[in-house]
Design a protein around this motif. Structure first.
Motif, short mmCIF file in Angstrom:
data_model
loop_
_atom_site.label_atom_id
_atom_site.label_comp_id
_atom_site.label_asym_id
_atom_site.label_seq_id
_atom_site.Cartn_x
_atom_site.Cartn_y
_atom_site.Cartn_z
N GLU A 1 0.81 -1.21 0.00
CA GLU A 1 0.00 0.00 0.00
C GLU A 1 0.85 1.27 0.00
OE1 GLU A 1 -0.71 -1.76 4.18
OE2 GLU A 1 0.26 -2.37 2.32
N LEU A 2 2.14 1.12 0.29
CA LEU A 2 3.08 2.24 0.17
C LEU A 2 3.94 2.08 -1.07
CD1 LEU A 2 4.26 2.58 3.90
CD2 LEU A 2 2.43 3.82 2.72
N GLN A 3 3.46 1.28 -2.01
CA GLN A 3 4.18 1.02 -3.26
C GLN A 3 5.61 0.56 -2.99
OE1 GLN A 3 3.61 3.91 -6.37
NE2 GLN A 3 1.61 4.51 -5.58
N SER A 4 5.69 -0.40 -2.07
CA SER A 4 6.94 -1.08 -1.71
C SER A 4 7.92 -0.21 -0.93
CB SER A 4 7.62 -1.65 -2.96
OG SER A 4 6.80 -2.62 -3.56
N PHE A 5 7.43 0.87 -0.36
CA PHE A 5 8.25 1.64 0.56
C PHE A 5 7.88 1.26 1.99
CE2 PHE A 5 8.58 4.14 -3.27
CZ PHE A 5 9.92 4.50 -3.28
#
Length: 354
Positions: A209-213
């Motif tokens: 949901e944090l684009q892999s961050f």
């Protein structure tokens, strides 16, 4: 009896504690810079004004810490009758506010947050507490104080919520917002590591949901000011200290009634049990004569004039269940610390014999 802190914005001792932090930054020239490791990728990810600095806290160049700030600190210390500081050794200093239980410690640090925002545009704060129960208490305090704070800081748009490791929406808001954001966390959400020193907490995990961050990247990027409630518990272990340092706070403020031995932490204000007693800020139990007494919820069953002690029957909490037993007390005993029962907050014992 449950003691409620009076919400009076003009209490001198509370305002002195607030100003003992706020005035540290008087006449300081602030700068803004993003965490070099995360600024580009995080701002590109969420399109935050093309790398605008409007969503992070100001920073201070190193020269000012041992210049104008050191002067301000010593002016405050002189006013508070504390030992002068010769040098600021830590690049991320830690300031201590010592306040006796029942004198409004939580209210003071919440007001301090609002003052730092109003005067210096510090807008990202993390309140770190020892456990989930305290976290819920702080959130409830913020809700109940909202009308009171609005009467003092009318027009200030601020948001408070507690960090939920299962939902990253709170982290996104904390990172993206250009308003005052207060994030409440308990230490167990950031200090769990395995034998290989790999974190087990979700804050360090790459999230879809944090684009892999990672959530920690977005939090660090804001240069959050860290408020540590009861550091003798919250920041007592090596792993906890490691996790706290990883939050990238430009400075920390610790609040407690009882601090352990300081190293480079800087004491800015002190209101101990004696001060609170002299200012009539806490309830006192006076036991006169060698006889049984019953004072409100305090059942005194035995007095010992030789040792200056007494046995009192008190309610206490164990495994979320209310129980009752006799406690041995002496002069300056704190009934809340003995029982962890909120009904005794602010009750300090003074025993005299005739």
């Amino acid at each position: 009896m449950k003691v409620r802190q009076q919400l009076n914005p003009n209490l001198e001792y509370q305002n002195k504690a607030i100003n003992s932090i706020v005035d540290i930054f008087k006449d300081v020239n602030f700068d803004y810079k993003l965490d070099a490791n995360y600024s580009i990728i995080v701002h590109n990810l969420f399109s935050l004004n093309n790398g605008s600095i409007n969503n992070c806290n100001p920073t201070i160049n190193d020269e000012q810490w041992n210049g104008i700030i050191l002067k301000n600190i010593n002016d405050i210390k002189q006013s508070n009758h504390l030992e002068e500081l010769q040098y600021i050794y830590d690049k991320r200093p830690i300031f201590d506010i010592e306040m006796e239980t029942g004198t409004g410690k939580t209210y003071v640090y919440l007001r301090t947050i609002l003052e730092l925002y109003k005067k210096y545009n510090y807008k990202k704060f993390i309140i770190l507490v020892p456990n989930k129960a305290v976290k819920e208490t702080i959130l409830n305090n913020l809700r109940s104080y909202e009308e009171h704070f609005n009467s003092i800081y009318g027009g200030v748009n601020y948001n408070f919520q507690y960090y939920d490791s299962k939902s990253m929406d709170v982290v996104k808001v904390f990172n993206e917002s250009t308003n005052l954001e207060i994030l409440i966390m308990n230490i167990q959400q950031i200090n769990k590591f395995d034998e290989k020193n790999k974190s087990k907490n979700n804050i360090y995990k790459y999230r879809d949901e944090l684009q892999s961050f990672r959530a920690i990247d977005l939090i660090r990027n804001t240069n959050p000011v860290l408020i540590i409630d009861e550091p003798q518990t919250t920041a007592s272990g090596e792993k906890s200290i490691q996790a706290i340092n990883d939050l990238n706070s430009p400075f920390m403020i610790r609040y407690s009634a009882t601090f352990r031995k300081r190293s480079n932490e800087i004491l800015m204000y002190k209101l101990d049990a004696v001060d609170a007693y002299n200012l009539n800020l806490v309830k006192h139990i006076e036991v006169l004569g060698l006889e049984d007494n019953n004072i409100e919820d305090i059942n005194i069953t035995k007095l010992d004039s030789k040792t200056g002690s007494a046995l009192v029957g008190l309610e206490y909490w164990k495994n979320n269940e209310k129980k009752f037993k006799n406690f041995k007390i002496v002069r300056d005993s704190d009934l809340y610390k003995l029982t962890k029962n909120e009904k005794y907050i602010g009750w300090i014992v003074a025993v005299s014999y005739t």
